[in-house]
Design an enzyme around this catalytic site. Structure first.
Site, PDB file in Angstrom:
ATOM      1  N   MET A  91       5.466 -50.861   9.287  1.00  9.49           N
ATOM      2  CA  MET A  91       6.767 -51.506   9.407  1.00  9.49           C
ATOM      3  C   MET A  91       6.607 -52.805  10.200  1.00  9.49           C
ATOM      4  SD  MET A  91       8.374 -47.903  10.669  1.00  9.49           S
ATOM      5  CE  MET A  91      10.053 -48.444  10.940  1.00  9.49           C
ATOM      6  N   ILE A 153       4.635 -43.896  15.274  1.00 13.32           N
ATOM      7  CA  ILE A 153       3.553 -44.509  16.044  1.00 13.32           C
ATOM      8  C   ILE A 153       3.987 -45.879  16.545  1.00 13.32           C
ATOM      9  CG2 ILE A 153       1.170 -45.332  15.968  1.00 13.32           C
ATOM     10  CD1 ILE A 153       0.714 -43.288  13.704  1.00 13.32           C
ATOM     11  N   GLY A 183       8.406 -53.172  15.444  1.00 16.91           N
ATOM     12  CA  GLY A 183       7.210 -53.253  14.618  1.00 16.91           C
ATOM     13  C   GLY A 183       6.336 -52.037  14.870  1.00 16.91           C
ATOM     14  N   SER A 184       6.032 -51.244  13.861  1.00 21.52           N
ATOM     15  CA  SER A 184       5.401 -49.963  14.126  1.00 21.52           C
ATOM     16  C   SER A 184       4.852 -49.344  12.845  1.00 21.52           C
ATOM     17  CB  SER A 184       6.418 -49.031  14.784  1.00 21.52           C
ATOM     18  OG  SER A 184       7.658 -49.125  14.098  1.00 21.52           O
ATOM     19  N   ARG A 185       4.683 -48.002  12.875  1.00 21.84           N
ATOM     20  CA  ARG A 185       4.063 -47.295  11.766  1.00 21.84           C
ATOM     21  C   ARG A 185       4.551 -45.847  11.753  1.00 21.84           C
ATOM     22  NH1 ARG A 185      -2.284 -47.443  10.623  1.00 21.84           N
ATOM     23  NH2 ARG A 185      -2.642 -45.443   9.599  1.00 21.84           N
TER      24      ARG A 185
END
Length: 215
Positions: A91, A153, A183-185
């Site tokens: 993301m 995450i 901003g991530s996963r």
């Protein structure tokens, strides 16, 4: 535009700073305005139309699907040490960051683990970064053969993982369960034998994109 509740304090802060900038210097105010508008857009929370079908596993995050690999799920969830398919959605700061449940069922376990803040697009982020892990059991199952894991995450600039799920809670596919800033996963560990219906590089939508199907 619907806004996630986590966003209101940040939007208020950005707007206040932007207003002060306008009062100090109109030029500075106009220069900061895109940043304020980005903050509003980051916390947007659009409605989604979740596909029906008991066997479907829906994507929990907006973003880009990274390469699909075989990996061991987080040890803290008790899913064993055998590798299983891992689908990772990266993301970026322009994606919707609200996360949604991939299946209907119950929360078997949750576990938070502090960690580092590598770029979330790196494979090592799944192992070393701060994370919130959730083990889900699909509706109607009485054993763990179809249990799957969803892992939020933190990324390079993300410093806050929000997960509303609790152990023992019932969930519905497509419902919101959390958000990550900024901003991530999100990783999804599928049970063995699941039919994967997507390819790496796909741009996904939380609550709408079908990732896989139980067989």
């Amino acid at each position: 535009m619907p806004i996630h509740k986590e966003g209101y304090p940040f939007i208020a802060l950005f707007a206040a700073v932007n207003l002060l900038a306008f009062l100090f210097s109109p030029l500075l105010g106009w220069l900061l305005l895109p940043v304020t508008l980005w903050c509003v857009a980051f916390f947007r929370d659009p409605e989604r139309n979740t596909p029906t079908g008991e066997e479907l596993i829906i994507c929990p995050a907006d973003g880009k699907l990274l390469p699909i690999v075989e990996a061991v799920p987080p040890a803290e969830l008790g899913l064993g040490d055998a590798a299983r398919p891992r689908l990772s959605i990266f993301m970026n700061v322009f994606n919707v960051h609200v996360n949604r449940n991939p299946v209907s069922g119950s929360v078997i376990a949750t576990a938070y683990r502090p960690g580092k803040f590598f770029n979330a697009s790196f494979d090592k982020a799944s192992i070393h970064n701060e994370r919130m892990s959730v083990r889900l059991r699909p509706e109607g199952e009485t054993d763990d053969r179809r249990d799957l894991a969803v892992v939020q995450i933190a990324g390079l600039v993300a410093r806050r993982i929000v997960c509303d799920l609790k152990q023992g809670q019932s969930v519905r596919r497509g419902e919101r369960f959390g958000i990550i800033r900024f901003g991530s996963r999100v990783d999804v560990y599928l049970p063995p034998g699941t039919e994967i219906l997507v390819q790496p590089g796909l741009i996904t939508r939380a609550g709408e994109t079908v990732l896989a199907r139980f067989v």
